[in-house]
Motif scaffolding. Structure first.
Motif, PDB file in Angstrom:
ATOM      1  N   GLU A  83      -9.978 -10.206  13.102  1.00 50.74           N
ATOM      2  CA  GLU A  83      -8.621 -10.455  13.601  1.00 50.74           C
ATOM      3  C   GLU A  83      -7.791 -11.318  12.652  1.00 50.74           C
ATOM      4  N   TYR A  84      -8.443 -11.900  11.621  1.00 47.70           N
ATOM      5  CA  TYR A  84      -7.733 -12.708  10.646  1.00 47.70           C
ATOM      6  C   TYR A  84      -7.418 -11.944   9.356  1.00 47.70           C
ATOM      7  N   ILE A  85      -7.653 -10.635   9.350  1.00 41.67           N
ATOM      8  CA  ILE A  85      -7.325  -9.826   8.187  1.00 41.67           C
ATOM      9  C   ILE A  85      -5.845  -9.461   8.243  1.00 41.67           C
ATOM     10  N   ALA A  86      -5.075  -9.926   7.285  1.00 38.84           N
ATOM     11  CA  ALA A  86      -3.631  -9.710   7.278  1.00 38.84           C
ATOM     12  C   ALA A  86      -3.293  -8.301   6.804  1.00 38.84           C
ATOM     13  N   PRO A  87      -2.171  -7.760   7.252  1.00 38.16           N
ATOM     14  CA  PRO A  87      -1.724  -6.444   6.766  1.00 38.16           C
ATOM     15  C   PRO A  87      -1.300  -6.530   5.311  1.00 38.16           C
ATOM     16  N   PRO A  88      -0.986  -5.403   4.688  1.00 40.64           N
ATOM     17  CA  PRO A  88      -0.533  -5.418   3.279  1.00 40.64           C
ATOM     18  C   PRO A  88       0.597  -6.411   3.051  1.00 40.64           C
ATOM     19  N   GLY A  89       0.654  -6.920   1.838  1.00 37.65           N
ATOM     20  CA  GLY A  89       1.493  -8.059   1.536  1.00 37.65           C
ATOM     21  C   GLY A  89       2.981  -7.883   1.761  1.00 37.65           C
ATOM     22  N   THR A  90       3.650  -9.016   1.991  1.00 37.83           N
ATOM     23  CA  THR A  90       5.096  -9.084   2.149  1.00 37.83           C
ATOM     24  C   THR A  90       5.716  -9.469   0.812  1.00 37.83           C
ATOM     25  N   ASN A  91       6.880  -8.917   0.528  1.00 33.90           N
ATOM     26  CA  ASN A  91       7.524  -9.156  -0.765  1.00 33.90           C
ATOM     27  C   ASN A  91       8.340 -10.445  -0.710  1.00 33.90           C
ATOM     28  N   TYR A  92       7.658 -11.591  -0.854  1.00 35.31           N
ATOM     29  CA  TYR A  92       8.337 -12.873  -0.832  1.00 35.31           C
ATOM     30  C   TYR A  92       8.964 -13.174  -2.187  1.00 35.31           C
ATOM     31  N   ASN A  93      10.065 -13.942  -2.158  1.00 32.56           N
ATOM     32  CA  ASN A  93      10.673 -14.438  -3.384  1.00 32.56           C
ATOM     33  C   ASN A  93       9.897 -15.629  -3.927  1.00 32.56           C
TER      34      ASN A  93
END
Length: 302
Positions: A83-93
């Protein structure tokens, strides 16, 4: 567990909001006088302001530009649970805005041996992707840190420094998020305060309290098992060095932060903050990165 943490946060926010307008005015009208450990923590009868008055705790600042080298776009937890596996990454600045608010108030005065004081404190650090229009400018991370602090004044020499105080605190820190991004921990933090001329030194070892459901069981391996904060005042400049370490010589990790503040006008100061290591925020507890932030501060360290 998460609902309980949010309720505690709401309690602290409500508690501080009950202060009068005159108390807030007094907080910002005389910050320049709080330039020693004794004054900041009211360790002498002359510096005591009684109970239930909001006073500065850690620095209060805003960094409109805060650059960091390694955006943590797919954070993970060391507990290994699905449950702690995050989805594919977010494009942060790489550039965002960061600000910190920090207050404390004394709730019991001279209640142990006629000297010890009991305080409650609250610190909030926010990382805001204000320049990231494609993601609708979200808050990337907000860390909430309420604590209860017992402090006892001292006055004796140690290696050329004067030991001013010793104490212990119960500290909770969390980011208020749900899975898979939830991060939190509880600590018992011991502290010692020393000063000498233009120098102030705080030493803080801590013990991490285990919980049945652990968001980040390996957090002390990255953030460390204690820190030291060194403050030096030179004319109008204030320099700080804060370092934490896990005390593991085989896999040595931690974080180092340096800051510089200088008056601009009145109580407003220019502020530079540079850090390198792990744990710049809770979601980044196991992410190695360098940050450089430029902005202003209202209340300096101590």
């Amino acid at each position: 567990m998460k609902l309980f943490c949010v309720k505690k946060i709401h309690f602290f926010l409500l508690f501080f909001s009950l202060s009068t307008q005159s108390q807030v005015k007094d907080l910002f009208s005389k910050p320049a006088e709080l330039h020693t450990i004794s004054e900041r923590w009211e360790l002498t009868p002359e510096s005591s302001n009684g109970t239930f008055l909001i006073t500065p705790y850690k620095s209060i600042y805003i960094l409109p530009v805060d650059w960091y080298s390694s955006p943590n776009e797919q954070p993970y937890s060391g507990n290994g649970q699905p449950e702690y596996i995050a989805p594919p990454g977010t494009n942060y600045n790489n550039i965002e805005t960061k600000f910190q608010l920090s207050f404390k108030t004394k709730i019991l005065h001279n209640f142990i041996f006629g000297k010890g004081d009991l305080w409650v404190g609250y610190t909030q650090v926010s990382n805001w992707q204000i320049y990231n229009e494609s993601l609708s400018r979200p808050f990337r991370e907000i860390n909430y840190e309420p604590e209860v602090i017992f402090n006892y004044p001292l006055n004796f020499n140690v290696l050329g420094f004067k030991m001013r105080m010793a104490g212990v605190a119960f500290n909770h820190e969390s980011n208020g998020k749900g899975l898979p991004f939830s991060r939190s921990w509880n600590r018992i933090i011991f502290h010692l305060g020393f000063d000498r001329n233009n120098w102030s030194v705080y030493v803080r070892p801590w013990l991490r309290l285990r919980s049945q459901k652990d968001d980040n069981p390996d957090i002390t391996q990255y953030i460390g098992r204690g820190d030291i904060n060194i403050i030096y005042t030179n004319n109008k400049s204030i320099f700080t060095l804060t370092g934490s370490n896990n005390l593991n010589f085989n896999k040595n990790r931690g974080n180092t932060a340096v800051s510089w503040s200088y008056p601009i006008v009145g109580n407003l100061k220019g502020f530079l903050l540079v850090s390198h290591g792990f744990g710049e925020t809770l979601i980044d507890y196991n992410n190695l990165q360098t940050t450089i932030g430029v902005g202003i501060s209202l209340i300096g360290p101590l």
